[in-house]
Design an enzyme around this catalytic site. Structure first.
Site, PDB file in Angstrom:
ATOM      1  N   HIS A  77       1.073  -1.060  -0.071  1.00 29.68           N
ATOM      2  CA  HIS A  77       0.018  -0.269  -0.089  1.00 29.68           C
ATOM      3  C   HIS A  77       0.906   1.269  -0.026  1.00 29.68           C
ATOM      4  CE1 HIS A  77       0.865  -1.170   4.069  1.00 29.68           C
ATOM      5  NE2 HIS A  77       0.962   0.312   4.615  1.00 29.68           N
ATOM      6  N   ARG A  96       9.990  -1.899   2.149  1.00 27.72           N
ATOM      7  CA  ARG A  96       9.787  -0.751   1.323  1.00 27.72           C
ATOM      8  C   ARG A  96      10.278  -0.997  -0.280  1.00 27.72           C
ATOM      9  NH1 ARG A  96      11.385   2.015   5.805  1.00 27.72           N
ATOM     10  NH2 ARG A  96       9.449   2.907   6.705  1.00 27.72           N
TER      11      ARG A  96
END
Length: 203
Positions: A77, A96
């Site tokens: 997300h 990430r």
């Protein structure tokens, strides 16, 4: 999975060329939609970042004020704009892979994602007086978010509310205004203590 990883691990010159080619074609198009316009916005914010292509793989959700969104573990997300409160279950694992200046680990993230294609879990919270509660599905009991909105009931008086934390700890964020908080500890064996809470501070 291969598509998810390959567009982020591509050679930088090849990646830049593909981003430029698609951006140029879209900028000359008169038929942009939410996905393609979001792609153009991201190429401006994160030039040369392969994460820009993720708009073609992920859902784009627009939340109205007061709505909530639940994401299970291992679901990718990104927040694009606006203000939100994010609450996570206990974890020391944040990975990430794009759209950030921070360290990226594309390979690890590519191997851990669920690649779930179910619909997004957008929900409207429960409201009871000044209390608004956001609760995750029952199988995720780790956290809950409460929003307290106090209003004037007369010229001099303000509304008030009470809430009990049962076998849990809590954090209070004051985002607007000022209020007086009364709290007790140790099962309320002693008289409650009072303190002033102000906007921009956490307690």
């Amino acid at each position: 999975q291969m598509l998810h990883v390959s567009n982020r691990e591509a050679d930088k010159p090849k990646l830049d060329a593909q981003i430029l080619a698609l951006s140029t074609r879209l900028q000359n198009s008169s038929q942009l939609n939410l996905t393609t316009s979001t792609f153009l916005d991201l190429t401006q914010q994160y030039p040369g970042d392969g994460g820009c292509f993720q708009v073609f793989f992920l859902n784009i959700a627009i939340l109205e004020p007061g709505q909530g969104l639940f994401l299970a573990a291992n679901e990718p997300h990104a927040y694009l704009r606006g203000d939100a409160v994010e609450i996570m279950a206990r974890s020391d694992n944040v990975v990430r892979a794009g759209l950030t200046p921070k360290f990226k680990d594309v390979e690890v993230m590519g191997g851990m994602l669920s690649y779930d294609t179910q619909e997004l879990h957008i929900f409207t919270p429960n409201r009871e007086g000044p209390l608004t509660s956001y609760c995750p599905p029952p199988e995720y009991p780790d956290f809950k978010l409460l929003r307290i909105h106090l209003q004037k009931t007369s010229v001099l008086d303000w509304s008030c509310t009470t809430y009990e934390l049962k076998d849990s700890s809590g954090c209070l964020l004051c985002v607007q205004g000022i209020a007086k908080l009364f709290y007790c500890v140790m099962g309320c064996q002693s008289p409650p203590r009072g303190m002033i809470v102000e906007a921009g501070k956490a307690y």
